[in-house]
Write a protein that holds these residues in place. Sequence first.
Motif, PDB file in Angstrom:
ATOM      1  N   LEU A   1       2.352 -27.074 -11.919  1.00 26.17           N
ATOM      2  CA  LEU A   1       2.666 -25.924 -12.521  1.00 26.17           C
ATOM      3  C   LEU A   1       1.718 -25.921 -13.784  1.00 26.17           C
ATOM      4  O   LEU A   1       1.218 -24.921 -14.353  1.00 26.17           O
ATOM      5  CB  LEU A   1       4.128 -25.928 -12.967  1.00 26.17           C
ATOM      6  CG  LEU A   1       5.011 -25.749 -11.817  1.00 26.17           C
ATOM      7  CD1 LEU A   1       6.552 -25.906 -12.619  1.00 26.17           C
ATOM      8  CD2 LEU A   1       4.993 -24.595 -11.231  1.00 26.17           C
ATOM      9  N   SER A   2       1.427 -26.929 -14.669  1.00 29.61           N
ATOM     10  CA  SER A   2       0.668 -27.228 -15.656  1.00 29.61           C
ATOM     11  C   SER A   2      -0.771 -26.558 -15.323  1.00 29.61           C
ATOM     12  O   SER A   2      -1.529 -25.853 -16.277  1.00 29.61           O
ATOM     13  CB  SER A   2       0.745 -28.484 -16.419  1.00 29.61           C
ATOM     14  OG  SER A   2       2.021 -28.795 -16.537  1.00 29.61           O
TER      15      SER A   2
ATOM     16  N   THR B   1      -4.954 -22.803 -16.113  1.00 27.96           N
ATOM     17  CA  THR B   1      -6.262 -22.284 -15.488  1.00 27.96           C
ATOM     18  C   THR B   1      -6.132 -20.564 -15.099  1.00 27.96           C
ATOM     19  O   THR B   1      -6.978 -20.079 -15.284  1.00 27.96           O
ATOM     20  CB  THR B   1      -6.759 -22.726 -14.154  1.00 27.96           C
ATOM     21  OG1 THR B   1      -5.616 -22.870 -13.170  1.00 27.96           O
ATOM     22  CG2 THR B   1      -6.986 -24.338 -14.440  1.00 27.96           C
ATOM     23  N   SER B   2      -4.781 -20.022 -14.835  1.00 29.45           N
ATOM     24  CA  SER B   2      -4.543 -19.031 -14.335  1.00 29.45           C
ATOM     25  C   SER B   2      -3.597 -18.256 -15.087  1.00 29.45           C
ATOM     26  O   SER B   2      -3.856 -16.714 -14.790  1.00 29.45           O
ATOM     27  CB  SER B   2      -3.897 -19.108 -12.881  1.00 29.45           C
ATOM     28  OG  SER B   2      -4.924 -19.885 -12.079  1.00 29.45           O
ATOM     29  N   SER B   3      -2.942 -18.475 -15.874  1.00 18.90           N
ATOM     30  CA  SER B   3      -1.748 -17.841 -16.541  1.00 18.90           C
ATOM     31  C   SER B   3      -1.783 -17.631 -17.851  1.00 18.90           C
ATOM     32  O   SER B   3      -1.913 -16.650 -18.350  1.00 18.90           O
ATOM     33  CB  SER B   3      -0.243 -18.510 -16.275  1.00 18.90           C
ATOM     34  OG  SER B   3      -0.200 -18.471 -14.902  1.00 18.90           O
ATOM     35  N   VAL B   4      -2.304 -18.738 -18.725  1.00 24.36           N
ATOM     36  CA  VAL B   4      -1.995 -18.489 -20.169  1.00 24.36           C
ATOM     37  C   VAL B   4      -3.357 -18.894 -20.880  1.00 24.36           C
ATOM     38  O   VAL B   4      -3.992 -18.383 -21.521  1.00 24.36           O
ATOM     39  CB  VAL B   4      -0.705 -19.444 -20.908  1.00 24.36           C
ATOM     40  CG1 VAL B   4      -0.782 -19.230 -22.151  1.00 24.36           C
ATOM     41  CG2 VAL B   4       0.453 -18.721 -20.038  1.00 24.36           C
ATOM     42  N   GLU B   5      -3.857 -20.430 -20.546  1.00 26.12           N
ATOM     43  CA  GLU B   5      -4.519 -20.954 -21.916  1.00 26.12           C
ATOM     44  C   GLU B   5      -5.983 -20.317 -21.346  1.00 26.12           C
ATOM     45  O   GLU B   5      -6.766 -20.011 -22.557  1.00 26.12           O
ATOM     46  CB  GLU B   5      -4.494 -22.527 -21.724  1.00 26.12           C
ATOM     47  CG  GLU B   5      -3.274 -23.039 -22.248  1.00 26.12           C
ATOM     48  CD  GLU B   5      -3.356 -24.417 -22.269  1.00 26.12           C
ATOM     49  OE1 GLU B   5      -4.097 -25.020 -21.391  1.00 26.12           O
ATOM     50  OE2 GLU B   5      -2.455 -24.920 -23.235  1.00 26.12           O
TER      51      GLU B   5
ATOM     52  N   SER C   1     -10.456 -16.628 -22.611  1.00 21.92           N
ATOM     53  CA  SER C   1     -11.507 -15.716 -22.355  1.00 21.92           C
ATOM     54  C   SER C   1     -11.157 -14.347 -23.056  1.00 21.92           C
ATOM     55  O   SER C   1     -12.155 -13.761 -23.200  1.00 21.92           O
ATOM     56  CB  SER C   1     -11.280 -15.461 -20.580  1.00 21.92           C
ATOM     57  OG  SER C   1     -11.709 -16.808 -20.099  1.00 21.92           O
ATOM     58  N   LEU C   2     -10.104 -13.923 -22.957  1.00 20.85           N
ATOM     59  CA  LEU C   2      -9.703 -12.665 -23.727  1.00 20.85           C
ATOM     60  C   LEU C   2     -10.139 -12.531 -25.319  1.00 20.85           C
ATOM     61  O   LEU C   2     -10.617 -11.691 -25.669  1.00 20.85           O
ATOM     62  CB  LEU C   2      -8.118 -12.146 -23.455  1.00 20.85           C
ATOM     63  CG  LEU C   2      -7.654 -11.164 -24.288  1.00 20.85           C
ATOM     64  CD1 LEU C   2      -8.291 -10.028 -23.428  1.00 20.85           C
ATOM     65  CD2 LEU C   2      -6.195 -10.985 -24.285  1.00 20.85           C
ATOM     66  N   VAL C   3      -9.936 -13.699 -25.780  1.00 26.62           N
ATOM     67  CA  VAL C   3     -10.419 -13.696 -27.137  1.00 26.62           C
ATOM     68  C   VAL C   3     -11.737 -13.664 -27.376  1.00 26.62           C
ATOM     69  O   VAL C   3     -12.085 -12.848 -28.399  1.00 26.62           O
ATOM     70  CB  VAL C   3      -9.904 -15.153 -27.709  1.00 26.62           C
ATOM     71  CG1 VAL C   3     -10.482 -15.422 -29.213  1.00 26.62           C
ATOM     72  CG2 VAL C   3      -8.326 -15.009 -27.890  1.00 26.62           C
TER      73      VAL C   3
END
Length: 229
Positions: free
Chosen positions: A196-197, A202-206, A211-213
């Motif tokens: 889950l981590s 890799t896919s949900s949050v961090e 990348s969005l920042v």
Amino acid sequence: RIVEKACGCVATGCDLSNAAWMRSYASMYIPTHVRASPFFVGALLACSYKQALSSIAEWAKFNRWHSRGRLALALAWVLERHGMLGVLGLPGVLATNLPEASLEVLGGLLDSCAWAAVAFASIVPAAHPSHSALLSRGMSVDAFRTPARLSFCIYCLHWPVLFDVVRYTPKDWLPTNVYLAFAMPFAVVMAITCVLSWLVHTSSVEVPGISLVRVMGLQPSAGQAHKAA
């Protein structure tokens, strides 16, 4: 006739129902003074590191032997508290000599100070008297990088995974051996938590957030980052 042996971990509460065990475990795991230790380690480490970088001219005033003695004391405390001295067959001389009542109240504080001292010695610049080249090399091993990236996700997710495993796993599925009764749920919880981590990282949050920042141009420049540090 084969006589069924009592579970070896009755004293730890595994004879309770799942719901009762969860309540008992939560009462030991959730209180503020228990959960505050990791955050206190980070606060101590951040303040010490910032102070070290802002007072480079004062480094010469530090006594290297005092720093080495403090680090040795911190390492001894950490190894004793986490059972490593017992595994190596060495006697504990610090925590074992404290009254149980004092250890209950001050244990988390002393753990935090010891871990902060160990971490500080590994990340502080090499010119600082508290720097430990051995710890720095050990914590810079490439194999530690991926677990380090996932460490905060693991810290956040292991709690709900643990409680779901405890809640939905029938007690008669667990072995009667006390060591296996701990090792098997631990392995299951860690496996689920790590998967889950990795997905969250890799896919949900961090990684998507970073990348969005960058796409939005919100990433600070090198000069701003150095100033903020």
